[in-house]
Design an enzyme around this catalytic site. Structure first.
Site, PDB file in Angstrom:
ATOM      1  N   ASP A 176       0.850  -1.190   0.000  1.00  0.00           N
ATOM      2  CA  ASP A 176       0.000   0.000   0.000  1.00  0.00           C
ATOM      3  C   ASP A 176       0.888   1.243   0.000  1.00  0.00           C
ATOM      4  OD1 ASP A 176      -2.243  -1.669   0.334  1.00  0.00           O
ATOM      5  OD2 ASP A 176      -2.083  -1.558   2.519  1.00  0.00           O
ATOM      6  N   ASP A 220      -1.654  -2.164  -4.675  1.00  0.00           N
ATOM      7  CA  ASP A 220      -2.668  -2.562  -3.707  1.00  0.00           C
ATOM      8  C   ASP A 220      -3.402  -1.305  -3.257  1.00  0.00           C
ATOM      9  OD1 ASP A 220      -3.969  -4.670  -2.348  1.00  0.00           O
ATOM     10  OD2 ASP A 220      -2.886  -4.197  -0.520  1.00  0.00           O
ATOM     11  N   ASP A 259      -4.841   2.202   3.592  1.00  0.00           N
ATOM     12  CA  ASP A 259      -5.691   1.201   4.239  1.00  0.00           C
ATOM     13  C   ASP A 259      -5.564   1.276   5.752  1.00  0.00           C
ATOM     14  OD1 ASP A 259      -6.428   0.366   1.740  1.00  0.00           O
ATOM     15  OD2 ASP A 259      -5.476  -1.604   1.855  1.00  0.00           O
ATOM     16  N   ARG A 265     -13.537   1.813  -3.769  1.00  0.00           N
ATOM     17  CA  ARG A 265     -13.258   1.775  -2.330  1.00  0.00           C
ATOM     18  C   ARG A 265     -13.043   3.170  -1.759  1.00  0.00           C
ATOM     19  NH1 ARG A 265      -9.245  -3.574  -1.775  1.00  0.00           N
ATOM     20  NH2 ARG A 265     -10.665  -5.021  -2.814  1.00  0.00           N
TER      21      ARG A 265
END
Length: 481
Positions: free
Chosen positions: A256, A292, A296, A350
């Site tokens: 990430d 990715d 997050d 997302r």
């Protein structure tokens, strides 16, 4: 006593008065440093790891940025916003013990204030300061693929090389900020993952899950579990999400841009995140997933705010909670996260996707297109309320070209298997639908009384219309000086 106040026509919600805890005091002596294994290249060859990361998938980044290295500090070392503590608006300002002041490294002594111009200096500053209060000022361009004072470049050679040599672990009591360079450009991080916390066992070789479950079974407070990373402020940085040179498989990459993992009281503000110069469309062959998440929040992390930031040109933008029932042991009752003042512009999915989290989104701007032919920025889905999540969405503005009003629910807002969902006060515009006020509840039932909650912190709720100009004016890196 709770109160509702009105000021200049803006609703303010507030909670009971209580003593405020300095987040630095929540960092115990047993809090581990998770830094030593990160930031050091090993230049290993690609190998299979548990059947994943096929060496045949190796692909160096197909493009590199125009570097903006710096060697001098245009401020002369004078601090301005670096010693600021986090504001009192957002879940970061709370805990199960009450109100919290997230101080990061604001109390740093003179020998714990660092100005860094390359990746090795950044890693060295972290390792020297440990969990002490520290301020790290980044100027120019950081990329751990460069060494020897940004004179030698070597691409990551494998998954292992990138995972460890291409990541920087940020410990407790840190303020990490970008300082605009002499040309006024914000500091930038490329090819490098920022890790805030990590899921650890209590002892080397132990089980993260078993140890935590045993801690809880013994009647101990999960917030006192020794491996939390706490009290971190990250601000005013451009972060390019890393290109995965050796991904897990055809559909999953590893790194990430920022991962918040088993961390609490974290404030992330004025960040600009995208795939930078290596969008997903540059991937070739079978292994076409090379990024990715952008940012997050996972593995039981709690009390996090993401504010005044820009996310664009990225798939899988933000997860809150990265698993369903298999993660209940760490995530149930945690993942309190606030998103406010952010601009998702050409981020495709997302925004965020939420499992377990008690998430508050207010006064954000979401812009994009479902009709563009550019897959790197084509809007596919927005807020996604998933397993055991409980979300409150208020007064967000959506402008999505090509999307009809009848398609808004199910595309910009959707959900399943959540335990609570409330959404209201939004504006939706597009070339198809014109200007429409939408309640955003999208036919979902209101939560049962047991799942109703009110943010415990003070916040000023503006109209959705105001975000259309207010958010672009304030969001993103380079705005703090």
């Amino acid at each position: 006593m709770k109160s509702t106040l009105f000021a200049a026509g803006i609703l303010l919600a507030s909670s009971a008065h209580a003593a405020t805890i300095n987040a630095a005091s929540l960092t115990g002596p047993s809090t581990p440093l998770q830094t030593a294994q990160y930031g050091v290249r090993n230049y290993s060859a690609p190998v299979l790891v548990d059947g994943l990361h096929d060496p045949a998938s190796y692909m160096a980044a197909p493009a590199l940025p125009v570097w903006q290295f710096a060697s001098g500090d245009p401020t002369g070392g004078v601090l301005t916003f670096e010693r600021q503590t986090a504001p009192a608006t957002g879940w970061h300002s709370w805990s199960r013990k009450g109100k919290v002041l997230v101080t990061g490294g604001s109390a740093a002594t003179a020998n714990r204030v660092y100005t860094v111009y390359n990746g090795q200096q950044l890693v060295a500053a972290i390792n020297e300061a440990g969990n002490d209060a520290k301020i790290i000022r980044v100027i120019g361009h950081i990329d751990l693929r460069w060494s020897e004072n940004n004179t030698v470049f070597r691409e990551y050679t494998s998954y292992a090389d990138q995972k460890y040599g291409g990541s920087i672990s940020i410990p407790s009591n840190t303020t990490l900020v970008g300082i605009n360079d002499a040309q006024g450009r914000p500091a930038r991080i490329t090819g490098t993952a920022l890790l805030i916390g990590g899921e650890l066992a209590l002892t080397p070789g132990g089980s993260e899950e078993t140890d935590f479950k045993n801690w809880i079974a013994a009647g101990k407070d999960g917030d006192d579990y020794p491996t939390w990373t706490r009290n971190v402020i990250v601000r005013n940085l451009v972060i390019d999400t890393p290109w995965d040179v050796n991904p897990e498989d055809s559909a999953n990459a590893y790194a990430d841009g920022v991962t918040v993992s088993r961390a609490q009281n974290i404030y992330l503000d004025h960040i600009t995140m995208s795939d930078g110069d290596t969008p997903e469309s540059m991937a070739t062959g079978t292994f076409k997933t090379r990024h990715d998440g952008a940012l997050d929040v996972v593995r039981g992390s709690d009390y996090v705010t993401i504010s005044n930031s820009v996310f664009n040109k990225h798939h899988k933008t933000t997860l809150v909670g990265n698993g369903d029932s298999g993660r209940a042991w760490s995530d149930e009752g945690r993942l309190h996260v606030t998103f406010s003042g952010n601009w998702w512009d050409g981020a495709t999915t997302r925004l965020p996707l939420n499992r377990y989290g008690q998430v508050h989104l207010f006064n954000n701007l979401i812009t994009g297109s479902v009709s563009t032919t550019n897959a790197d920025i084509k809007f596919a889905s927005g807020t996604d309320a998933r397993y055991r999540s409980n979300m409150l969405l208020e007064n967000n503005y959506y402008n999505i070209t090509g999307l009809k009003l009848s398609e808004f629910c199910g595309k910009a807002i959707k959900g399943k298997d959540f335990i609570g969902f409330r959404s209201s006060g939004h504006i939706f515009t597009s070339d198809k639908a014109g200007t429409n006020a939408v309640d955003g509840q999208c036919g979902y039932a209101l939560p049962a009384a047991a799942n109703l909650w009110t943010p415990p912190y003070l916040y000023a709720l503006q109209t959705a219309t105001s975000t259309l100009t207010a958010v672009p004016a304030a969001a993103g890196a380079g705005k703090l000086k």
